[in-house]
Design a protein around this motif. Structure first.
Motif, PDB file in Angstrom:
ATOM      1  N   UNK A  20       0.807  -1.219   0.000  1.00 51.12           N
ATOM      2  CA  UNK A  20       0.000   0.000   0.000  1.00 51.12           C
ATOM      3  C   UNK A  20       0.840   1.269   0.000  1.00 51.12           C
ATOM      4  N   UNK A  21       2.025   1.271   0.633  1.00 50.54           N
ATOM      5  CA  UNK A  21       2.791   2.503   0.781  1.00 50.54           C
ATOM      6  C   UNK A  21       3.705   2.694  -0.416  1.00 50.54           C
ATOM      7  N   UNK A  22       3.547   3.776  -1.103  1.00 49.76           N
ATOM      8  CA  UNK A  22       4.403   4.127  -2.230  1.00 49.76           C
ATOM      9  C   UNK A  22       4.923   5.554  -2.124  1.00 49.76           C
ATOM     10  N   UNK A  23       4.739   6.199  -0.985  1.00 51.98           N
ATOM     11  CA  UNK A  23       5.181   7.569  -0.820  1.00 51.98           C
ATOM     12  C   UNK A  23       4.124   8.554  -1.308  1.00 51.98           C
ATOM     13  N   UNK A  24       4.191   9.728  -0.821  1.00 51.74           N
ATOM     14  CA  UNK A  24       3.230  10.767  -1.195  1.00 51.74           C
ATOM     15  C   UNK A  24       3.909  11.771  -2.118  1.00 51.74           C
ATOM     16  N   UNK A  25       3.207  12.118  -3.191  1.00 49.08           N
ATOM     17  CA  UNK A  25       3.748  13.062  -4.147  1.00 49.08           C
ATOM     18  C   UNK A  25       3.480  14.494  -3.730  1.00 49.08           C
ATOM     19  N   UNK A  26       4.164  15.429  -4.364  1.00 52.87           N
ATOM     20  CA  UNK A  26       3.945  16.833  -4.059  1.00 52.87           C
ATOM     21  C   UNK A  26       5.246  17.594  -4.039  1.00 52.87           C
ATOM     22  N   UNK A  27       5.197  18.912  -4.117  1.00 48.01           N
ATOM     23  CA  UNK A  27       6.436  19.715  -4.096  1.00 48.01           C
ATOM     24  C   UNK A  27       7.080  19.696  -2.718  1.00 48.01           C
ATOM     25  N   UNK A  28       8.330  20.092  -2.670  1.00 47.35           N
ATOM     26  CA  UNK A  28       9.088  20.096  -1.433  1.00 47.35           C
ATOM     27  C   UNK A  28       8.689  21.287  -0.570  1.00 47.35           C
ATOM     28  N   UNK A  29       8.733  21.103   0.718  1.00 44.64           N
ATOM     29  CA  UNK A  29       8.327  22.144   1.659  1.00 44.64           C
ATOM     30  C   UNK A  29       9.371  23.253   1.709  1.00 44.64           C
ATOM     31  N   UNK A  30       8.878  24.529   1.678  1.00 44.73           N
ATOM     32  CA  UNK A  30       9.778  25.662   1.728  1.00 44.73           C
ATOM     33  C   UNK A  30      10.217  25.946   3.162  1.00 44.73           C
ATOM     34  N   UNK A  31      11.430  26.460   3.301  1.00 41.52           N
ATOM     35  CA  UNK A  31      11.961  26.800   4.614  1.00 41.52           C
ATOM     36  C   UNK A  31      11.499  28.193   5.030  1.00 41.52           C
ATOM     37  N   UNK A  32      11.112  28.326   6.283  1.00 39.41           N
ATOM     38  CA  UNK A  32      10.686  29.616   6.840  1.00 39.41           C
ATOM     39  C   UNK A  32      11.853  30.393   7.454  1.00 39.41           C
ATOM     40  N   UNK A  33      13.038  29.934   7.312  1.00 34.56           N
ATOM     41  CA  UNK A  33      14.201  30.592   7.893  1.00 34.56           C
ATOM     42  C   UNK A  33      14.589  31.799   7.054  1.00 34.56           C
ATOM     43  N   UNK A  34      14.900  32.950   7.653  1.00 34.81           N
ATOM     44  CA  UNK A  34      15.295  34.127   6.858  1.00 34.81           C
ATOM     45  C   UNK A  34      16.644  33.916   6.197  1.00 34.81           C
ATOM     46  N   UNK A  35      16.823  34.650   5.093  1.00 39.37           N
ATOM     47  CA  UNK A  35      18.073  34.540   4.368  1.00 39.37           C
ATOM     48  C   UNK A  35      19.214  35.200   5.161  1.00 39.37           C
ATOM     49  N   UNK A  36      20.357  34.515   5.180  1.00 38.33           N
ATOM     50  CA  UNK A  36      21.543  35.017   5.883  1.00 38.33           C
ATOM     51  C   UNK A  36      22.568  35.398   4.824  1.00 38.33           C
ATOM     52  N   UNK A  37      22.859  36.689   4.740  1.00 42.34           N
ATOM     53  CA  UNK A  37      23.831  37.187   3.768  1.00 42.34           C
ATOM     54  C   UNK A  37      24.995  37.844   4.506  1.00 42.34           C
ATOM     55  N   UNK A  38      26.167  37.674   3.957  1.00 43.81           N
ATOM     56  CA  UNK A  38      27.357  38.281   4.552  1.00 43.81           C
ATOM     57  C   UNK A  38      27.366  39.780   4.297  1.00 43.81           C
ATOM     58  N   UNK A  39      27.804  40.548   5.298  1.00 44.04           N
ATOM     59  CA  UNK A  39      27.847  42.005   5.188  1.00 44.04           C
ATOM     60  C   UNK A  39      29.112  42.406   4.438  1.00 44.04           C
ATOM     61  N   UNK A  40      28.942  43.083   3.316  1.00 46.35           N
ATOM     62  CA  UNK A  40      30.071  43.495   2.486  1.00 46.35           C
ATOM     63  C   UNK A  40      30.136  45.014   2.443  1.00 46.35           C
ATOM     64  N   UNK A  41      31.367  45.583   2.525  1.00 45.88           N
ATOM     65  CA  UNK A  41      31.570  47.035   2.497  1.00 45.88           C
ATOM     66  C   UNK A  41      32.897  47.317   1.826  1.00 45.88           C
ATOM     67  N   UNK A  42      32.955  48.435   1.100  1.00 38.99           N
ATOM     68  CA  UNK A  42      34.190  48.822   0.434  1.00 38.99           C
ATOM     69  C   UNK A  42      35.050  49.759   1.235  1.00 38.99           C
ATOM     70  N   UNK A  43      34.610  50.221   2.422  1.00 35.19           N
ATOM     71  CA  UNK A  43      35.387  51.153   3.242  1.00 35.19           C
ATOM     72  C   UNK A  43      36.554  50.436   3.886  1.00 35.19           C
ATOM     73  N   UNK A  44      37.658  51.132   4.136  1.00 35.60           N
ATOM     74  CA  UNK A  44      38.804  50.488   4.807  1.00 35.60           C
ATOM     75  C   UNK A  44      38.466  50.148   6.264  1.00 35.60           C
ATOM     76  N   UNK A  45      39.149  49.144   6.724  1.00 34.37           N
ATOM     77  CA  UNK A  45      38.890  48.646   8.085  1.00 34.37           C
ATOM     78  C   UNK A  45      39.581  49.547   9.113  1.00 34.37           C
ATOM     79  N   UNK A  46      38.839  49.990  10.104  1.00 32.98           N
ATOM     80  CA  UNK A  46      39.380  50.838  11.160  1.00 32.98           C
ATOM     81  C   UNK A  46      40.001  49.945  12.240  1.00 32.98           C
ATOM     82  N   UNK A  47      41.329  49.974  12.296  1.00 29.76           N
ATOM     83  CA  UNK A  47      42.042  49.128  13.242  1.00 29.76           C
ATOM     84  C   UNK A  47      42.471  49.861  14.495  1.00 29.76           C
ATOM     85  N   UNK A  48      41.991  51.084  14.708  1.00 29.90           N
ATOM     86  CA  UNK A  48      42.348  51.817  15.908  1.00 29.90           C
ATOM     87  C   UNK A  48      41.502  51.315  17.080  1.00 29.90           C
TER      88      UNK A  48
END
Length: 461
Positions: free
Chosen positions: A240-268
């Motif tokens: 009887x069991x053959x698996x259930x069809x359907x699209x994959x479940x979407x993730x509710x986790x927010x997107x994590x993007x790296x912070x990029x900047x062109x300014x020089x790094x302040x090392x003081x």
């Protein structure tokens, strides 16, 4: 009147003389052997106890009977075959089994978009060569160190020109003298043989009668018959069991993007802004005294160099016997396993074919097979036949009178006269102390009658 010691005056058995020798010659820690047992014991003659073991008499001559209690009293009984309950043949119930479940009828599929992959962008690479100087190179200063000077004189030892023979002092001084083996005084360990034949006749061999045995019962083996219907090895889950069809479940986790900047790094940092360099003096270092070479020359002569005489040494010869030459032949690699073992033909394993799942046509009604077919029956509790235990309460006092309490009459215990020995106003006066430790006392006439009465009371009690 004759004097008596403490052991004779005491009537309670708790007072006695200290049986320790008091004389100067015989004084010691060992007690006196004078006891009541040694004084009153009388030796009696004892007759030897005769044993109750029966005498072993020789057996009478003649043939021994083979009749025993088991053979005379044994009666054979007919043995019947035990009853074996036959199992009922399984019968397939009529109709087809409904393979619908609550999950299939009540489950509703949902369309979910697949989650997006979280992947960071590549880190930007810096082109060019790093130019800078570390703190270690800028702060470290190399000190000038003078080279080490060797003050020891060169060695005058030279290797000998002659080869070492390897002969030791023991092998050179010891001379082996051959001594023939001594004759052994041990008797010869040989078996004493006899020409007479061995008498191996026993009572079992002469009296044994061989009887014919009935044939052994052998149970007939049932022949195996191959079933005509193939085995249905598919379970309800696999079918009887053959698996259930359907699209994959979407993730509710927010997107994590790296912070990029062109300014020089302040090392003081706060440390770099607020730090003030203070002048530091060089720490004090104690300098050791310079080495002064002693006057004169060092003599390298030792007692071993002056007193040692070199002797010619010969090499020690080995006493090990020469090994015998072993004849190497052809190796016979045949074994009982390789000769007797016969490989059997093995048929390949059969692979079971799985059928494709066919979903049922009828919709699920929401009632399982257990709920539809289960019939609840009332439970009859078994009646207990155990008698009821009841306790009758009684407010009457407990009768604790016993025969001992009713008939017991306390009697007056007379005073032991030995307790009055140390009293000066007592009826006894000390006379002497013997060498074996006995203390003797005399009784005055005025207290003689009272002591006799006390002894009579003790005897009656």
């Amino acid at each position: 009147m004759a004097s008596k010691c403490v052991c004779q005056i005491c009537t309670c058995g708790r007072h006695y003389c200290k049986h320790l020798p008091t004389s100067f010659m015989g004084k010691g820690e060992k007690p006196c052997r004078l006891t009541e047992y040694n004084a009153k014991f009388k030796e009696h003659k004892l007759n030897k106890v005769e044993p109750f073991r029966p005498e072993i008499k020789p057996l009478p001559e003649g043939k021994m009977e083979n009749k025993t209690v088991q053979r005379v009293d044994f009666q054979p009984y007919t043995v019947e075959k035990p009853w074996v309950r036959q199992l009922e043949v399984w019968k397939k119930p009529p109709g087809n089994m409904e393979g619908l479940t609550s999950y299939k009828k009540e489950f509703t599929g949902k369309h979910i978009s697949p989650p997006l992959a979280i992947r960071h962008d590549a880190m930007p690479s810096v082109s060019g060569k790093f130019q800078g100087e570390p703190t270690y190179k800028s702060d470290y200063k190399k000190w000038d160190a003078s080279p080490m000077v060797k003050f020891s004189q060169p060695s005058t030892w030279r290797p000998p020109s002659q080869k070492l023979d390897g002969e030791s002092t023991f092998s050179r001084d010891f001379r082996y003298s051959y001594e023939p083996p001594r004759k052994s005084l041990k008797p010869a360990n040989a078996a004493h043989t006899s020409d007479a034949p061995l008498d191996d006749k026993t009572g079992y061999r002469t009296s044994y009668i061989e009887y014919p045995l009935p044939p052994k019962y052998q149970k007939e083996k049932e022949q195996y018959s191959v079933p005509q219907v193939p085995l249905d090895d598919l379970t309800t889950f696999k079918r009887d069991f053959q698996g259930q069809g359907g699209p994959r479940m979407q993730s509710c986790r927010p997107e994590v993007k790296a912070m990029a900047s062109g300014d020089p790094f302040q090392d003081m940092t706060t440390f770099k802004n607020d730090f003030k360099a203070w002048p530091i003096e060089k720490p004090y270092c104690h300098l050791p005294d310079q080495y002064m070479k002693p006057p004169g020359k060092l003599e390298h002569d030792t007692t071993h160099k002056l007193a040692y005489r070199e002797f010619p040494i010969k090499r020690t010869q080995g006493f090990r016997p020469a090994s015998a030459n072993k004849q190497v032949g052809n190796f016979d690699g045949k074994t009982n396993y390789s000769i007797d073992f016969k490989p059997w033909e093995v048929s390949p394993m059969k692979v079971s074919v799985r059928h494709h799942y066919v979903p049922p046509v009828n919709p699920f009604k929401g009632i399982s097979t257990q709920k539809a077919h289960f019939v609840e029956h009332p439970i009859n509790v078994a009646k207990s036949y155990r008698p009821q235990v009841t306790y009758e309460s009684n407010n009457a006092p407990l009768e604790d009178k016993t025969m001992y309490r009713r008939e017991f009459t306390p009697k007056e215990v007379p005073l032991c006269p030995a307790t009055l020995l140390e009293n000066d106003a007592g009826p006894f006066s000390f006379e002497k102390e013997a060498d074996n430790g006995h203390r003797f006392y005399n009784l005055t006439n005025k207290h003689l009658s009272q002591l006799t009465v006390n002894r009579q009371q003790v005897a009656v009690a």
